[in-house]
Design a protein around this motif. Structure first.
Motif, mmCIF file in Angstrom:
data_model
loop_
_atom_site.group_PDB
_atom_site.id
_atom_site.type_symbol
_atom_site.label_atom_id
_atom_site.label_comp_id
_atom_site.label_asym_id
_atom_site.label_seq_id
_atom_site.Cartn_x
_atom_site.Cartn_y
_atom_site.Cartn_z
ATOM 1 N N CYS A 1 -28.758 -13.005 -42.710
ATOM 2 C CA CYS A 1 -29.702 -12.309 -43.572
ATOM 3 C C CYS A 1 -30.567 -11.403 -42.699
ATOM 4 N N GLY A 2 -31.268 -10.499 -43.351
ATOM 5 C CA GLY A 2 -32.304 -9.739 -42.640
ATOM 6 C C GLY A 2 -31.923 -8.335 -42.262
ATOM 7 N N GLU A 3 -30.650 -8.033 -42.188
ATOM 8 C CA GLU A 3 -30.215 -6.679 -41.834
ATOM 9 C C GLU A 3 -28.736 -6.556 -42.189
ATOM 10 N N THR A 4 -28.221 -5.346 -42.076
ATOM 11 C CA THR A 4 -26.829 -5.104 -42.457
ATOM 12 C C THR A 4 -25.872 -5.961 -41.631
ATOM 13 N N LEU A 5 -24.929 -6.579 -42.333
ATOM 14 C CA LEU A 5 -23.875 -7.330 -41.643
ATOM 15 C C LEU A 5 -22.705 -6.369 -41.437
ATOM 16 N N TRP B 1 -21.137 -15.872 -44.397
ATOM 17 C CA TRP B 1 -21.868 -15.461 -45.600
ATOM 18 C C TRP B 1 -22.849 -14.344 -45.273
ATOM 19 N N ASN B 2 -22.888 -13.351 -46.157
ATOM 20 C CA ASN B 2 -23.923 -12.323 -46.072
ATOM 21 C C ASN B 2 -24.943 -12.627 -47.161
ATOM 22 N N THR B 3 -26.214 -12.677 -46.822
ATOM 23 C CA THR B 3 -27.244 -12.838 -47.842
ATOM 24 C C THR B 3 -28.264 -11.717 -47.658
ATOM 25 N N TYR B 4 -28.916 -11.364 -48.741
ATOM 26 C CA TYR B 4 -29.842 -10.222 -48.711
ATOM 27 C C TYR B 4 -31.127 -10.546 -49.458
ATOM 28 N N PRO C 1 -35.772 -9.428 -49.404
ATOM 29 C CA PRO C 1 -36.995 -9.226 -48.620
ATOM 30 C C PRO C 1 -37.856 -10.497 -48.606
ATOM 31 N N THR C 2 -38.773 -10.574 -47.668
ATOM 32 C CA THR C 2 -39.734 -11.680 -47.584
ATOM 33 C C THR C 2 -40.422 -11.876 -48.933
ATOM 34 N N GLU C 3 -40.668 -10.776 -49.646
ATOM 35 C CA GLU C 3 -41.386 -10.814 -50.923
ATOM 36 C C GLU C 3 -40.608 -11.554 -52.004
ATOM 37 N N GLY D 1 -38.109 -1.118 -52.372
ATOM 38 C CA GLY D 1 -38.061 0.045 -51.474
ATOM 39 C C GLY D 1 -36.668 0.191 -50.862
ATOM 40 N N ASP D 2 -35.775 -0.739 -51.166
ATOM 41 C CA ASP D 2 -34.382 -0.650 -50.700
ATOM 42 C C ASP D 2 -33.587 0.156 -51.706
ATOM 43 N N ARG D 3 -32.643 0.936 -51.210
ATOM 44 C CA ARG D 3 -31.717 1.628 -52.109
ATOM 45 C C ARG D 3 -30.441 0.809 -52.223
ATOM 46 N N PHE E 1 -24.668 -3.598 -53.373
ATOM 47 C CA PHE E 1 -24.493 -2.977 -52.056
ATOM 48 C C PHE E 1 -25.832 -2.405 -51.619
ATOM 49 N N PHE E 2 -26.119 -2.533 -50.329
ATOM 50 C CA PHE E 2 -27.373 -2.018 -49.772
ATOM 51 C C PHE E 2 -27.102 -0.630 -49.204
ATOM 52 N N ASP E 3 -27.902 0.351 -49.653
ATOM 53 C CA ASP E 3 -27.663 1.741 -49.228
ATOM 54 C C ASP E 3 -28.772 2.326 -48.362
ATOM 55 N N VAL F 1 -37.953 0.279 -41.009
ATOM 56 C CA VAL F 1 -36.666 0.094 -40.324
ATOM 57 C C VAL F 1 -36.505 -1.362 -39.914
ATOM 58 N N LYS F 2 -35.284 -1.705 -39.574
ATOM 59 C CA LYS F 2 -34.993 -3.028 -39.033
ATOM 60 C C LYS F 2 -34.523 -2.866 -37.596
ATOM 61 N N LEU F 3 -35.161 -3.582 -36.688
ATOM 62 C CA LEU F 3 -34.756 -3.544 -35.284
ATOM 63 C C LEU F 3 -34.449 -4.982 -34.885
ATOM 64 N N TYR G 1 -35.924 -7.454 -37.118
ATOM 65 C CA TYR G 1 -37.382 -7.390 -37.339
ATOM 66 C C TYR G 1 -37.718 -6.199 -38.220
ATOM 67 N N ARG G 2 -38.610 -6.458 -39.176
ATOM 68 C CA ARG G 2 -39.023 -5.421 -40.122
ATOM 69 C C ARG G 2 -40.185 -4.646 -39.530
ATOM 70 N N ILE G 3 -40.037 -3.330 -39.445
ATOM 71 C CA ILE G 3 -41.092 -2.498 -38.849
ATOM 72 C C ILE G 3 -41.369 -1.312 -39.764
HETATM 73 P P1 AMP Z 1 -37.605 -9.052 -44.249
HETATM 74 O O1 AMP Z 1 -38.708 -8.987 -45.242
HETATM 75 O O2 AMP Z 1 -38.046 -9.023 -42.839
HETATM 76 O O3 AMP Z 1 -36.662 -10.177 -44.523
HETATM 77 O O4 AMP Z 1 -36.772 -7.728 -44.461
HETATM 78 C C1 AMP Z 1 -36.246 -7.417 -45.695
HETATM 79 C C2 AMP Z 1 -35.442 -6.161 -45.626
HETATM 80 O O5 AMP Z 1 -34.345 -6.330 -44.716
HETATM 81 C C3 AMP Z 1 -34.791 -5.841 -46.935
HETATM 82 O O6 AMP Z 1 -35.696 -5.216 -47.818
HETATM 83 C C4 AMP Z 1 -33.648 -4.947 -46.483
HETATM 84 O O7 AMP Z 1 -34.121 -3.650 -46.200
HETATM 85 C C5 AMP Z 1 -33.210 -5.615 -45.184
HETATM 86 N N1 AMP Z 1 -32.132 -6.584 -45.409
HETATM 87 C C6 AMP Z 1 -32.248 -7.900 -45.632
HETATM 88 N N2 AMP Z 1 -31.028 -8.478 -45.756
HETATM 89 C C7 AMP Z 1 -30.120 -7.498 -45.627
HETATM 90 C C8 AMP Z 1 -28.686 -7.435 -45.683
HETATM 91 N N3 AMP Z 1 -27.940 -8.517 -45.860
HETATM 92 N N4 AMP Z 1 -28.098 -6.240 -45.539
HETATM 93 C C9 AMP Z 1 -28.838 -5.110 -45.350
HETATM 94 N N5 AMP Z 1 -30.185 -5.107 -45.271
HETATM 95 C C10 AMP Z 1 -30.821 -6.279 -45.413
#
Ligand code: AMP
Length: 487
Positions: free
Chosen positions: A253-257, A275-278, A280-282, A366-368, A377-379, A386-388, A391-393
């Motif tokens: 989780c957390g960024e593009t797989l 597994w891919n999971t998606y 935000p913290t919210e 705020g995600d497309r 699908f996450f666009d 950004v994600k580094l 980490y969410r920045i």
């Molecule tokens: P965070 O709140 O730190 O967990 O970051 C959440 C953000 O990470 C999401 O709003 C997406 O932009 C990105 N994100 C989380 N999971 C995925 C995923 N599986 N694929 C692509 N982006 C993701």
């Protein structure tokens, strides 16, 4: 509905000597976790009374962190998990924004545990705040996402069903710091099922030899990490079933797989599910999931993030908040019981992103994204987040902090990309170098000053001093032209 705290507490009776947590800083049994968190709860009741004010719990991967989290929950104080790597100034800002009256450190938790006093029993209700996770805010102020017991329970129940986790059987790998909500996935799935959580420290992760020794000794059955971390591990040819013979699933989780990463893992760990999971913290760690098997790999060169968890609805909105048709690309909106109640003490920010939809709490991510074949699908993003390395920045957070440094008149921060992912940040700074200072010296000075204000991962790797910023036809800084100057 699962009674999360009672379920965790039950392991104290059923398996008192079972290890709940293992890290280089020490081991913790379920008996220790139960009695220790009782003692911390009593300490918080004595110190704070019943005001339900948040409590900062700061440390790294020590067992005391878990004792602190549960102690806070048992006394109805939502906890704010922070990592010791955070500069003092940022810790102070978080504590102030949260209105925290008390900071629990590893030492103060140890001392409360030594006192060993029993707490007055209190029962948390689903709407009570359980933890507050702070994340980067675009104006330079970190914002605290309030997660209730109901949000957390909804997430945990879903994961238990989806993965058919068996009680007492699993060893969960904890890679993410406790200040990053990905850690909630491994921590609570482990504690609720009477599993063992094995934490990797920053020192272990930074040293490949130590890292692979620790992984081999971990006995991991359920791997939870960012994709970036697994990518780092795959660089070693020895990272396969011979190193982790017991691993049965990888949860990301957390960024593009990336497709390649999932495919390589399947080759090296043929008996494990990826597994891919998606999410935000919210919306409490994750809201969609999908098992990436051979057929998904064959059909989708860009991997889907999956289907929404039952009971939570995902819509894709156009620019005017209207739901779009399947296949159309727009903003991902999440509505359901795992959606946070908002940002702590920030009604302005809460009103901007949270609303009610058909009676449920809803959040504009705020995600497309778009739906195809029933999968989300996450666009990419709508904004400058950004994600580094997971980490969410908010780039605006780094810019606002740069602008507060002496001699800096303005700043623009851009991501440096490599192979489609963000590899580092670059700051363009409008300002003067000091007399006799080279651009290199100025960049070292600014980076050092920023490191005193921001987590290390938010400090730009490159700082360039510029005399002017290119502007667009309507007078705004032309971020695209600046980005092009980097290539
Ligand atoms: P965070 O709140 O730190 O967990 O970051 C959440 C953000 O990470 C999401 O709003 C997406 O932009 C990105 N994100 C989380 N999971 C995925 C995923 N599986 N694929 C692509 N982006 C993701």
């Amino acid at each position: 509905m699962l009674d999360l705290l009672a379920q965790i507490e039950s392991w104290r009776l059923w398996a008192p000597r079972k290890l709940a947590h293992v890290s280089p800083a020490g081991h913790l049994t379920y008996a220790d976790l139960g009695s220790g968190s009782d003692a911390v709860a009593a300490f918080l009741q004595r110190s704070l009374g019943d005001d339900a004010s948040p409590v900062v719990v700061i440390g790294h991967k020590e067992p005391e962190m878990l004792v602190g989290f549960l102690g806070a929950a048992k006394s109805k104080h939502p906890y704010v998990p922070l990592d010791v790597s955070l500069p003092t100034q940022r810790v102070e800002r978080v504590a102030e924004t949260a209105g925290a009256r008390l900071v629990l450190t590893v030492e103060s938790i140890r001392s409360a545990v030594r006192d060993g006093v029993a707490p007055r029993p209190v029962k948390l209700k689903p709407d009570d705040a359980y933890y507050v996770m702070f994340t980067s805010g675009s104006t330079g102020e970190p914002k605290g996402v309030v997660i209730t017991l109901g949000c957390l329970t909804s997430f945990v129940e879903w994961m238990l069903d989806e993965h058919m986790l068996r009680n007492g059987q699993d060893v969960f790998l904890n890679q993410a710091p406790f200040s990053f909500d990905l850690s909630v996935m491994d921590t609570y799935l482990s504690l609720v099922t009477g599993g063992t959580l094995v934490s990797l420290t920053a020192t272990e992760i930074a040293d490949p030899r130590q890292l692979f020794t620790s992984l081999a000794a971990s006995g991991t059955t359920t791997w939870v990490s960012t994709p970036s971390f697994a990518q780092l591990c795959l660089a070693a040819g020895s990272f396969d079933t011979s190193m982790l013979p017991g691993v049965r699933r990888f949860l990301f989780c957390g960024e593009t797989l990336p497709w390649d990463l999932a495919a390589q893992l399947q080759q090296r760990f043929p008996n494990s599910a990826v597994w891919n999971t998606y999410g935000p913290t919210e919306a409490t760690v994750a809201t969609t999931s999908i098992r990436i098997d051979r057929s998904i790999l064959e059909h989708y060169p860009i991997l889907p993030v999956g289907r929404p968890k039952p009971g939570t609805h995902i819509s894709v909105f156009d620019g005017e908040d209207r739901p779009m048709d399947t296949g159309d690309r727009g903003e991902i909106v999440i509505a359901g019981p795992n959606v946070s109640t908002g940002y702590l003490n920030r009604p302005d920010l809460t009103a901007r992103s949270f609303f009610r939809m058909k009676g449920a709490r809803a959040y504009r991510t705020g995600d497309r994204g778009h739906f195809a074949n029933g999968f989300l699908f996450f666009d990419g993003r709508n904004d400058n987040q950004v994600k580094l390395r997971g980490y969410r920045i908010e780039l605006g957070d780094v810019e606002a902090n740069l602008r507060q440094l002496p001699g800096v008149r303005d700043a623009v921060v851009l991501p440096l990309r490599r192979n489609d992912h963000v590899d580092a940040l670059c700051a363009f700074v409008l300002g003067e170098s000091l007399p006799d200072e080279t651009e290199f010296d100025a960049s070292v000075r600014l980076r050092r000053a920023l490191a005193a204000r921001l987590p290390a991962y938010m400090v730009p790797r490159v700082v360039r001093l510029v005399a002017t910023f290119p502007v667009t036809a309507n007078g705004k800084v032309n971020r695209r032209a600046l980005a092009e100057s980097l290539t």
